[in-house]
Scaffold this active site. Structure first.
Site, mmCIF file in Angstrom:
data_model
loop_
_atom_site.group_PDB
_atom_site.id
_atom_site.type_symbol
_atom_site.label_atom_id
_atom_site.label_comp_id
_atom_site.label_asym_id
_atom_site.label_seq_id
_atom_site.Cartn_x
_atom_site.Cartn_y
_atom_site.Cartn_z
ATOM 1 N N PRO A 1 -46.228 -53.717 -45.156
ATOM 2 C CA PRO A 1 -44.881 -53.784 -44.587
ATOM 3 C C PRO A 1 -44.196 -52.411 -44.540
ATOM 4 O O PRO A 1 -43.209 -52.236 -43.834
ATOM 5 C CB PRO A 1 -44.132 -54.725 -45.545
ATOM 6 C CG PRO A 1 -45.195 -55.493 -46.259
ATOM 7 C CD PRO A 1 -46.366 -54.556 -46.354
ATOM 8 N N GLU B 1 -50.388 -56.992 -55.752
ATOM 9 C CA GLU B 1 -49.114 -56.272 -55.579
ATOM 10 C C GLU B 1 -49.249 -55.095 -54.614
ATOM 11 O O GLU B 1 -48.282 -54.664 -54.009
ATOM 12 C CB GLU B 1 -48.592 -55.760 -56.927
ATOM 13 C CG GLU B 1 -47.856 -56.795 -57.753
ATOM 14 C CD GLU B 1 -46.821 -57.577 -56.958
ATOM 15 O OE1 GLU B 1 -45.846 -56.958 -56.496
ATOM 16 O OE2 GLU B 1 -46.987 -58.801 -56.808
ATOM 17 N N ARG C 1 -57.978 -55.872 -26.527
ATOM 18 C CA ARG C 1 -57.570 -56.210 -25.162
ATOM 19 C C ARG C 1 -57.539 -54.993 -24.250
ATOM 20 O O ARG C 1 -57.627 -55.130 -23.027
ATOM 21 C CB ARG C 1 -56.188 -56.879 -25.153
ATOM 22 C CG ARG C 1 -56.197 -58.252 -25.816
ATOM 23 C CD ARG C 1 -54.858 -58.946 -25.734
ATOM 24 N NE ARG C 1 -54.514 -59.334 -24.378
ATOM 25 C CZ ARG C 1 -53.726 -58.658 -23.571
ATOM 26 N NH1 ARG C 1 -53.156 -57.542 -23.984
ATOM 27 N NH2 ARG C 1 -53.489 -59.088 -22.362
ATOM 28 N N ASP D 1 -49.258 -57.627 -18.204
ATOM 29 C CA ASP D 1 -48.741 -58.266 -19.410
ATOM 30 C C ASP D 1 -47.341 -57.833 -19.797
ATOM 31 O O ASP D 1 -46.892 -56.758 -19.437
ATOM 32 C CB ASP D 1 -49.652 -57.955 -20.588
ATOM 33 C CG ASP D 1 -50.685 -59.035 -20.748
ATOM 34 O OD1 ASP D 1 -50.330 -60.205 -20.597
ATOM 35 O OD2 ASP D 1 -51.848 -58.685 -21.003
#
Ligand code: 4HQ
Length: 245
Positions: free
Chosen positions: A89, A116, A154, A169
């Site tokens: 994150p 962790e 992709r 897209d």
């Protein structure tokens, strides 16, 4: 393109065996190898984690097995990987542009964390990129690794059958997608917009462009770069009774 993934859950990667990615692997467009981190431990218990220095909750992934795994990957590939990616994150957000950039390189390595976190020396001495797939916390790095592989793949030529669909897209032109319809022309009282049945290709193109502009303005105004809007775009938005300024 070559992709190597280091994980304590090799069995989690069956999604990369099916559909477009599975087929791309069969056709040799993508060479994906999953490495079991525990194979790079040297102790009897094949331990990949240990208690954190300084104390606190949870366990930390040890650095040595990751370094040994990446050494083995370097040896197998016979070259330095283009990117060694840690998912977390704290990383830079995965975007269309970042996926496209990575697809232009030859070799990605993805390190999947658990517990962790991972010993900071993996970040310092091994990772070239730290990438986040979004602002939420997951239980492990396997899903982010698969998301990254899917988004990157992709852009590898041939993986998506119709190259035009990659260019059309969402995000490719900085705009969200327009709506799509197929038969029947009326379903439970809901009709397909008349213009799509008209056969008037210019009118259809304009309708779709207006819809993409309007949706992007309503839902993701952050994506709209005003300077990239053409005169026609401005007229279409005006006609849609929405003001961009
Ligand atoms: N993680 N985007 C792996 C994430 C994450 C994210 C939390 C990474 C747990 C062990 N990774 N650790 N969001 O939530 O990439």
């Amino acid at each position: 393109m070559r992709v190597d993934i280091v994980t304590i859950f090799p069995e989690a990667f069956t999604p990369l065996e099916i559909s477009m990615i599975g087929r791309a692997r069969e056709r040799g467009l993508l060479q994906i190898t999953i490495w079991d981190l525990r194979d790079f431990t040297t102790d009897r218990h094949r331990q990949v984690d240990d208690a954190p220095y300084g104390g606190g909750a949870g366990m930390v992934m040890k650095p040595e097995p990751f370094f040994a795994a990446v050494d083995a990957i370097r040896a197998a590939a016979g070259a330095e990987p283009s990117h060694v990616i840690l998912t977390s994150p704290q990383g830079a957000r995965l975007t269309h542009a970042l996926a496209e950039e990575m697809a232009g390189t030859r070799h990605l390595v993805l390190l999947c964390g658990h517990y962790e976190g991972i010993d900071e020396r993996v970040r310092e001495g091994l990772a070239t990129d730290e990438i986040s797939i979004g602002d939420y916390v997951l239980t492990g790095g396997e899903l982010p690794a698969m998301v990254i592989v899917d988004a990157v793949a992709r852009f590898v030529p041939g993986v998506v059958g119709d190259a035009a669909s990659v260019e059309a897209d969402s995000f490719a032109q900085g705009l969200l997608d327009h709506s799509h319809y197929t038969r029947p022309p009326e379903f439970r009282g809901m009709k397909v917009p008349e213009v799509l049945l008209s056969g008037n290709h210019e009118a259809i193109r304009r309708w779709r462009r207006a819809q993409r502009l309007r949706r992007t303005l309503e839902r993701r105004p952050d994506l709209l770069k005003h300077e990239a809007l053409s005169e026609e775009d401005r007229r279409l938005l005006d006609a849609a009774d929405l003001d961009i300024d």
